[in-house]
Enzyme design. Structure first.
Site, mmCIF file in Angstrom:
data_model
loop_
_atom_site.group_PDB
_atom_site.id
_atom_site.type_symbol
_atom_site.label_atom_id
_atom_site.label_comp_id
_atom_site.label_asym_id
_atom_site.label_seq_id
_atom_site.Cartn_x
_atom_site.Cartn_y
_atom_site.Cartn_z
ATOM 1 N NE ARG A 31 19.276 28.738 11.566
ATOM 2 C CZ ARG A 31 18.916 29.560 12.547
ATOM 3 N NH1 ARG A 31 17.634 29.712 12.871
ATOM 4 N NH2 ARG A 31 19.831 30.239 13.235
ATOM 5 C CE LYS A 41 21.299 24.160 12.280
ATOM 6 N NZ LYS A 41 22.202 23.482 13.250
ATOM 7 C CG HIS A 87 23.967 23.604 17.639
ATOM 8 N ND1 HIS A 87 24.029 24.975 17.518
ATOM 9 C CD2 HIS A 87 24.193 23.114 16.396
ATOM 10 C CE1 HIS A 87 24.265 25.302 16.262
ATOM 11 N NE2 HIS A 87 24.382 24.184 15.560
ATOM 12 C CB SER A 110 26.000 29.124 12.032
ATOM 13 O OG SER A 110 26.434 29.173 10.703
ATOM 14 C CE LYS A 156 28.156 23.379 15.449
ATOM 15 N NZ LYS A 156 27.905 24.675 14.773
ATOM 16 C CB THR A 157 32.128 22.170 10.219
ATOM 17 O OG1 THR A 157 30.726 22.127 10.490
ATOM 18 C CG2 THR A 157 32.441 21.196 9.089
ATOM 19 C CG ASP A 189 25.249 21.377 13.230
ATOM 20 O OD1 ASP A 189 25.976 22.240 13.756
ATOM 21 O OD2 ASP A 189 24.060 21.573 12.950
ATOM 22 N NE ARG A 197 25.595 27.211 6.358
ATOM 23 C CZ ARG A 197 25.793 26.943 7.639
ATOM 24 N NH1 ARG A 197 26.323 25.796 7.998
ATOM 25 N NH2 ARG A 197 25.475 27.826 8.565
#
Length: 527
Positions: A56, A197, A216, A234, A238-239, A253, A318
């Site tokens: 980003r 995002k 988030h 990130s 989490k994933t 997410d 990704r």
């Protein structure tokens, strides 16, 4: 120029002969290959590279300062303002630029699995692979009901580069949100994550107005209907941690928490895949199949097998795939109120405990602090772990003041008696460069103990500096690992690093001067 004229001009573009609407996954893949935008891997996934921009560009993100939002948005370095006339001129340039392309691609769908709170989306792409990405990440319009609403449109032209001297931008790249025009305008970057995002930022503005807490986080649910939320920036896990074969995935997410429970904002997952293996993360590994999109992953040119260990392009490799590719999911992506929350942090100081139980005040404090170490590749210019405090574990996506989200969270915790844990997936036995990253098997064991209620009445030790309640025993984890001080060889160095981090927490929290003082007094370090 008013919003009707802009809407009509976009409508004219969408009616052009060069526009393809809602192509199927096989059709989009054919276009990707025909246009040399990417290649197929051995599993049938599309691999694309994004050039200069492999993460980003937060410094190039803007919100249009329109009358309806001017007094609501928390303006600053995160929510940079841009004048309406600058936006409109650039918007016209992009529309004209796209109208001259041989092909553009449109996806119609939604953000929000709960029909009461979802918004219709229209995604307009210069690249076929970006449209495939949208097809995987957003919720598909299966019934045609998207046309009944007033969609929020993403207009993405990666090869259009702004001229800062003429267009009023900081660089060639721009990500702009106009809430009055209901437009996200993206140019100068091929990184597909900007689309995802940007819509999360939109939902972070719209949902609180309806009394819903946007979050988030990833979310899953156990066999007994117990819902768990996993917050974190990130790279904190989490994933990985929410993809649990013994629990059904609600979402990867982004979620909303309404008066009836939680719902997924998206229709897919956007997983980091550096170091990915089938043994460690089988759900993610197996989901990278036909129709999935791999960004900046190295592949063998002969075998077309992905090399997930290779960071040639970036650490921020990704995989984007539809949530439908996972077997054990909740359909639709809606569940009840959470009983457990996990706050994930990757502490490069190596001093936070691997797991600790939080009071409501501590939960609000750490939610507002959003501490972690930003990992390499998640943003441009990040090459090694960098200390960051990102409010609500998602500061770049919060148009409103962070305290508003934290106050909503505190009320939810109290109302539903939610158990909250802080889990450090970062370093142990020393700071970054000396210590080692916490073993995933230990983190999984700690999370499972928290989810199964094994830590509810467990014996704890209170950290004298951070005030955190640390369990003295967790099944499957060596006891000494639970107490950071015991993993360091040099105790004096440990104390010094701990005090350094505590001081950073204190300094950062000073900006939240509108929150109840008790949150700072009862939730933060004792310095």
């Amino acid at each position: 120029m008013n919003s009707v004229e802009i809407t009509n001009e976009l409508a004219a573009l969408l009616k052009g002969e060069n526009t393809y609407h809602n192509l199927s996954v096989p059709q989009l893949i054919e276009k990707v290959l025909q246009r040399n935008e990417g290649s197929l891997t051995s599993t049938g996934a599309v691999r694309a590279t994004t050039g200069t921009y492999t993460g980003r560009s937060p410094r190039d993100k803007y919100i249009v300062k329109e009358d309806s939002v001017a007094d609501k948005v928390d303006w600053g370095s995160v929510n940079q303002k841009i004048a309406p006339d600058i936006f409109e001129k650039l918007y016209q340039k992009v529309l004209s630029y796209l109208s001259e392309k041989d092909e553009i691609f449109v996806f119609d769908g939604f953000a929000g699995a709960d029909e009461k709170y979802r918004i219709p989306l229209k995604v307009v792409n210069e690249f076929a692979w970006h449209n495939l990405f949208a097809h995987q990440l957003f919720i598909k319009d299966e019934t045609g009901s998207n046309d009944d609403g007033n969609p929020f449109s993403i207009v993405s032209a990666p090869t259009f580069k702004a001229d800062p001297a003429v267009d009023g931008t900081r660089s060639e790249t721009f990500i702009m949100i106009s809430f009055e025009k209901r437009i996200v305008l993206i140019g100068g970057t091929e990184y597909a994550g900007e689309m995802k995002k940007s819509i999360f930022s939109v939902m972070n503005y719209l949902l609180p107005e309806a009394g819903i807490l946007p979050m988030h986080c990833s979310a899953n649910v156990g066999e007994e209907g117990d819902v768990a939320l996993f917050f974190g920036l990130s790279g904190t896990g989490k994933t990985t941690l929410s993809a649990d074969s013994s629990r059904k995935l609600i979402g990867d997410d982004e979620h909303g928490w309404s008066s009836t429970g939680v719902f997924n904002i998206e229709g897919g997952c956007y997983a980091k895949c550096i170091g990915l293996t089938k043994e460690k993360e089988p759900q993610i590994f197996d989901s990278i199949s036909f129709g999935a999109v791999l960004e900046n992953v190295v592949i063998d040119e002969k075998t077309k097998i992905a090399d997930y260990e290779n960071a040639f392009y970036t650490e921020n490799t990704r995989a984007a795939y539809s949530i439908d590719s996972i077997d054990n999911i909740v359909v639709p992506s809606i569940a009840g109120h959470p009983s457990t929350m996990i706050f994930l942090t990757a502490d490069a100081f190596g001093v936070l405990p691997p797991i600790s139980k939080l009071t409501k005040e501590q939960a609000m404090y750490h939610f507002l602090s959003g501490y972690t170490s930003k990992l390499a590749g998640t943003e441009r210019g990040i090459t090694s772990p960098e200390t960051t405090f990102s409010a609500c574990f998602g500061s770049p996506f919060l148009p409103l003041p962070a305290t508003r989200y934290a106050e909503m969270l505190g009320k939810k915790i109290e109302e539903h008696d939610v158990q909250v844990f802080l889990v450090n997936t970062g370093w142990t036995g020393g700071a970054y460069g000396t210590g080692k990253r916490m073993k995933l098997e230990y983190t999984r064991a700690m999370v499972q103990a928290a989810l199964h209620g094994e830590l509810d009445g467990a014996e704890t030790i209170k950290d004298p500096l951070f005030g955190l309640n640390i369990p003295v025993h967790v099944p499957g984890v060596p006891d000494h690992v639970l107490l950071p001080e015991k993993t360091w060889e040099n105790q004096q160095e440990y104390q010094q690093k701990a005090r350094e981090l505590a001081a950073e927490f204190k300094q950062n929290f000073k900006k939240f001067n509108t929150i109840d003082p008790q949150i700072s007094e009862l939730g933060g370090p004792a310095l």
